[in-house]
Design a protein around this motif. Structure first.
Motif, PDB file in Angstrom:
ATOM      1  N   TRP A  35      40.125 -18.824  10.589  1.00  0.00           N
ATOM      2  CA  TRP A  35      39.725 -17.705  11.430  1.00  0.00           C
ATOM      3  C   TRP A  35      40.937 -17.037  12.048  1.00  0.00           C
ATOM      4  O   TRP A  35      41.743 -17.679  12.719  1.00  0.00           O
ATOM      5  N   ALA A  37      40.797 -13.507  13.443  1.00  0.00           N
ATOM      6  CA  ALA A  37      40.472 -12.514  14.471  1.00  0.00           C
ATOM      7  C   ALA A  37      39.009 -12.675  14.842  1.00  0.00           C
ATOM      8  O   ALA A  37      38.177 -12.974  13.980  1.00  0.00           O
ATOM      9  N   LEU A  58      41.010  -5.392   6.468  1.00  0.00           N
ATOM     10  CA  LEU A  58      40.736  -6.645   7.167  1.00  0.00           C
ATOM     11  C   LEU A  58      41.516  -7.818   6.592  1.00  0.00           C
ATOM     12  O   LEU A  58      41.726  -7.915   5.385  1.00  0.00           O
ATOM     13  N   THR A  62      38.330 -12.702   9.489  1.00  0.00           N
ATOM     14  CA  THR A  62      37.906 -11.839  10.588  1.00  0.00           C
ATOM     15  C   THR A  62      36.440 -12.115  10.915  1.00  0.00           C
ATOM     16  O   THR A  62      35.608 -12.212  10.022  1.00  0.00           O
TER      17      THR A  62
END
Length: 287
Positions: A35, A37, A58, A62
């Motif tokens: 992970w 963000a 991305l 995210t």
């Protein structure tokens, strides 16, 4: 929409406090973690739609969470709505580029395994999976849907969304066949605990699957899914594309993630897409 850290002054229901975003980030965005963000928005139409629209820029890992989702989507474009802060509504972006694309179909099933195992630990509730994308709990001895999963290709990866009823009361349920973790007797309905549990479990199962080059058998995902799948052993009706229907006993989930039906006379039919209805009565004794 600007992500919000949802300060306590915004509380409108003390039984449903907002998520503590800094605490979630501290617990999940660790060095070496999948992970990368995590944002929380007060309200949006669909976290899947939002992430898919941003997919080109991305990073993998995210996470987007909504306190309220007003146009959440399930399979077959069904809508998913619930009162604000009554559940978990979130999407993640994964880019398993080194895994053959034909194996990416396992991602929603893998997510089901991860959600079921993570929630069983975090909420203390036995979870079951209905092929291909529903999360079930037992309320008064009856299996009911408490969550769903939707995976969509976007950019170079996949957006996977999870909607989960956490604290819904009986009078708030969208249908008699729905449920929530609270109604199933969960020992915890703290959404931060549940979200951390699901995301850590997803990181674990995704890592196993990716390390095995997406081989569901070698990674243990296929065995885990079959062990937790409430559809297997049941008489079911599959509503197939083109207004076709197939009825039989669900006997296996094959290496491609398809549900295999025994339809009589020794025939076995794999189903790769369709709406599955669990029929009442003993498996093989269709009603």
């Amino acid at each position: 929409m600007t992500p919000s850290d949802a300060p306590q002054s915004r509380w409108s229901d003390l039984d449903r406090p907002p998520l503590n975003v800094p605490a979630l980030r501290r617990g999940l965005l660790r060095p070496g973690s999948l992970w990368t963000a995590l944002d929380v928005v007060e309200s949006t139409g669909s976290t899947n739609t939002d992430l898919a629209a941003r997919a080109a820029g991305l990073a993998e890992g995210t996470v987007l969470v909504a306190e309220e989702q007003t146009a959440g989507r399930g399979r077959l474009e069904r809508t998913w709505t619930a009162p604000a802060r009554s559940g978990l509504f979130f999407s993640v972006y994964l880019t398993p580029g080194d895994v053959p694309a034909e194996r990416w179909g396992w991602l929603p099933l893998l997510t089901g395994v991860a959600a079921a195992t993570g929630l069983a630990r975090a909420a203390g509730v036995d979870m079951a999976l209905k092929w291909p994308n529903d999360l079930l709990v037992s309320v008064d001895g009856e299996e009911r849907k408490t969550g769903g999963i939707l995976a969509e290709r976007a950019g170079d990866g996949v957006v996977i969304g999870i909607g989960l009823n956490v604290s819904l009361r009986a009078d708030e349920l969208p249908a008699p066949t729905a449920a929530s973790l609270a109604l199933a007797g969960a020992v915890s309905t703290d959404r931060e605990t549940l979200l951390r549990g699901v995301l850590r479990s997803l990181e674990h199962w995704y890592g196993l699957w990716r390390d095995a080059d997406g081989d569901a058998a070698a990674s243990g995902v296929q065995e885990a899914y079959a062990a937790g799948c409430a559809t297997l052993g049941k008489a079911v009706r599959a509503q197939l594309p083109g207004d076709r229907a197939l009825t039989g006993e669900a006997v296996a989930v094959d290496g491609d993630g398809r549900l295999v039906l025994s339809t009589g006379g020794g025939r076995r039919e794999p189903v790769s897409a369709g709406d599955i209805v669990h029929l009442r009565g003993a498996a093989g004794g269709l009603t």
